[in-house]
Scaffold this active site. Structure first.
Site, PDB file in Angstrom:
ATOM      1  CG  ASP A  92      -1.771   1.207   1.341  1.00  0.00           C
ATOM      2  OD1 ASP A  92      -2.563   1.446   0.404  1.00  0.00           O
ATOM      3  OD2 ASP A  92      -1.642   1.937   2.340  1.00  0.00           O
ATOM      4  CG  ASP A 124      -1.764   7.866   0.409  1.00  0.00           C
ATOM      5  OD1 ASP A 124      -0.777   8.599   0.338  1.00  0.00           O
ATOM      6  OD2 ASP A 124      -2.683   7.875  -0.428  1.00  0.00           O
ATOM      7  CG  ASP A 153      -2.011   2.401   6.333  1.00  0.00           C
ATOM      8  OD1 ASP A 153      -2.087   2.111   5.111  1.00  0.00           O
ATOM      9  OD2 ASP A 153      -2.661   3.336   6.837  1.00  0.00           O
TER      10      ASP A 153
END
Length: 701
Positions: free
Chosen positions: A377, A379, A572
């Protein structure tokens, strides 16, 4: 087009035939070559024809017939095959298969620049890394052998397997000869199966390339042996090995050119001092960078003892008995590299910024090394807005596992994502970027008839992705679109959302690129596409098809792009990245640098529970077993109602605390012994409480 239809160069030089002349039709467009009446679209493989479904029926029929002609003429009339490929491209230039066929036809006709352009475009569209050997060889044809070597030794080039890996090494060997490095050309092929006696096109081309390298290195007697092997294996007459034998047999061999002690038997690897020095130069030129990166390998031992490196026979590795050895690859050859007995420490979870020590990647049990691709991922995992996250750059610069960036953000095209990553100091290519906009556009094309129109709520980049799958774009519900596709844009407001509601209420299919409620930034959480999707859902009473994480389409596209058999999702967010990994049945690791907190982790439902937990990306170098969710030696979790008390024995590793705690809490929740809403965590003594605080557990009260 199947792999067997892909042409392979037989010559070492660029050779460019004359371009055929082309007329122009009355509309000013080039004439198309005639299609024989016996050529039908049905002659094309069903799976291949499926790629043409975005075209209207009549156009798809003509394109398919031209592709059939390319296959028929590829060997007997390369120039005419190229004309048919060009005709198909003019009709369907956005279809990856067509661009791939065009590139192969141009390659086979010796039109190197055209081939390079088309093959690169095909790879951008399809993500097909099997095209890399052709791309590298086209660079050779253009007189850029150094660029061919760079492609061969890139991360994607080294990640090739099977026949594609062999093809790439053959190309690299030829490029080494072009560069005046025949010793390296020989070494490049020595990791391949050079057992004589095999037959077929593949072995014939490999033997021929090896013979050519040996001859360029002045090892004429050996080259004659290998040209004989090539001629014997060449049942389909794809090489001119017999002609080369005639040429070489007419020359008197120089008996002094090869020392008697150094003579190699067929299939035996022989590396003289010059070749060994060349390999060592490649190693030392790279300084102390990671041995598995796209640059030449190096060891941070403070220097290399060349006497401690043994050169193996193909496929073997040799280690000195008095050293610690690890298997590395230099120029495609397995070499037993002598590792320093110094212990290399991976960066700790608390390491920040420039203080991060880049570890070596040879640890066979490190988390990253357990997998063949990292699906990262962006961001909150790699960066936060305009700031690289701690340890991210250093880790991704040195990790040896293939990397792909998989983002739910549909506002940027891959080129823009790459530009942002490069601006922050990361290395990335468009082929490594997979976006929810791409997956949503593909999903759209699977549900709409070719030539349909979709209302785009999002950026111009999303609109372009839609156009590239053959769907028209509108911004108004008045155009009666067949579908609405919605992705994040900072410019989306009431007017755009209202257009979407009008179209959906009129019966349009609705596809959302993602449903992330928030976007992480340096300032905190911002409104994400999911929040705007929720507004449209509330206004229409409908729910969209979702392309991005946690839905399967984006994850499936990423796995397909990476061609990985053991991918690891790194993210995240529990509700997107980790749940997305569950949706396609692959392992995942949660990094605690973004949206999901320790509290979120401990109370996560089963579909959002990660396989591993790390503080940040430097944790990819931890021993995989120490960060896997489960019981860990030295950590004991005692539950008394909603209160969890953590006790530490002996030398329990700090990085194992969260995986152990999460596992114990999940078990209690699943057994009905704990209400997640009431959970509190504390340590049995001051030292444990300090460790809990250091990993963020102190906030769980």
């Amino acid at each position: 087009m199947s792999d067997r239809d892909r042409p392979r160069r037989r010559d070492a030089g660029p050779g460019r035939p004359n371009r055929p002349t082309r007329g122009t039709g009355s509309a000013g467009r080039p004439d198309e070559p005639a299609l024989p009446v016996d050529v039908a679209a049905s002659d094309l493989d069903t799976d291949v024809r499926r790629d043409l479904l975005t075209l209207d029926k009549a156009n798809a029929e003509n394109v398919a017939r031209h592709l059939v002609m390319v296959t028929r003429l590829l060997d007997e009339d390369p120039s005419l095959a190229l004309e048919h490929a060009r005709a198909a491209r003019r009709r369907a230039g956005r279809v990856g298969l067509v661009r791939e066929t065009m590139g192969i036809a141009a390659y086979n006709a010796g039109e190197w620049q055209e081939a390079l352009s088309e093959l690169r475009a095909a790879r951008r569209i399809t993500g097909n890394t099997a095209l890399l050997p052709l791309i590298a060889d086209a660079e050779r044809g253009l007189g850029r052998p150094a660029r061919a070597v760079e492609i061969a030794r890139s991360e994607d080039g080294r990640a090739l397997t099977g026949e594609e890996a062999t093809e790439m090494r053959i190309v690299e060997s030829g490029a080494r000869i072009d560069l005046g490095e025949p010793g390296k050309a020989v070494v490049t092929l020595q990791s391949e199966d050079l057992s004589p006696g095999r037959s077929g096109t593949g072995p014939a081309r490999l033997y021929y390339a090896y013979a050519s390298a040996l001859h360029a290195a002045g090892r004429t007697d050996e080259s004659i042996t290998w040209f004989m092997n090539a001629a014997s294996a060449d049942v389909d007459d794809v090489t001119d090995a017999e002609l080369r034998l005639v040429e070489l047999s007419s020359d008197e061999p120089d008996e002094d050119s090869i020392p008697v002690d150094d003579a190699a038997l067929p299939g035996e690897v022989l590396v003289d001092e010059a070749v060994g020095a060349a390999v060592m130069n490649d190693i030392t030129d790279a300084g102390t960078s990671d041995v598995t990166t796209s640059r030449a390998a190096a060891f941070d031992t403070g220097g290399i003892d060349e006497t401690a490196v043994d050169v193996p026979t193909p496929g073997d590795t040799v280690a000195r008995e008095d050293t610690v050895a690890r298997d590395d690859t230099v120029d495609g050859v397995a070499v037993a590299a002598v590792a320093s007995e110094q212990t290399h420490q991976a960066p700790t979870a608390g390491t920040r910024g420039g203080d991060t020590t880049a570890p070596v990647t040879s640890d066979p049990v490190s988390l990253a090394s357990r997998y063949d691709a990292l699906l990262l991922d962006l961001d909150g995992t790699v960066f936060a807005g305009h700031r690289a996250l701690p340890g991210a750059r250093e880790t991704l610069e040195t990790v040896g596992t293939a990397r792909y960036f998989v983002t739910n953000n549909a506002s940027r095209r891959p080129s823009e994502v790459v530009a942002h990553l490069v601006e922050l100091g990361f290395e990335a290519t468009e082929e490594q970027v997979v976006t929810s906009a791409q997956s949503a556009a593909r999903l759209l094309s699977e549900h709409l008839e070719p030539g349909s129109r979709a209302l785009v709520i999002g950026t111009d980049g999303l609109a372009q992705e839609v156009r590239e799958v053959g769907i028209g774009v509108t911004r108004s519900a008045d155009d009666r679109p067949a579908a609405v596709i919605q992705g994040h844009s900072p410019d989306t407001g009431w007017a755009q959302l209202s257009e979407a509601a009008l179209a959906i209420n009129a019966g349009a299919l609705w596809i959302a690129c993602n449903t992330d409620a928030t976007l992480p930034s340096e300032r905190g959480k911002l409104v994400g596409n999911g929040s705007m999707v929720a507004a449209v859902a509330h206004a229409t009473g409908q729910q969209p098809l979702v392309a991005g994480k946690p839905a399967a389409p984006l994850m499936a596209d990423a796995i397909s792009r990476s061609r990985a058999s053991r991918p690891l999702v790194v993210g995240d967010r529990l509700d997107t990245d980790i749940e997305g990994a569950h949706s396609v049945g692959v392992d995942s690791v949660l990094v605690l640098t973004g949206v999901s907190s320790v509290t979120d982790l401990l109370v996560a439902p089963p579909e959002q529970r990660p396989t591993y937990v790390i503080s940040d990306l430097t944790g990819l170098y931890h021993d995989a077993d120490t960060v896997r969710a489960g019981a860990h030696d030295g950590w004991h979790v005692e539950l008394d109602g909603p209160a969890a008390t953590v006790r530490r024995d002996g030398s329990a590793k700090t990085e194992s605390l969260l995986p152990a705690l999460a596992s114990a809490v999940w078990f209690a929740i699943d057994e009905g012994a704990l209400d997640p809403a009431d959970l509190s965590v504390s340590g049995s003594d001051t030292e444990v409480r300090e460790v809990l605080e250091s990993v963020g557990v102190g906030r769980v009260r």
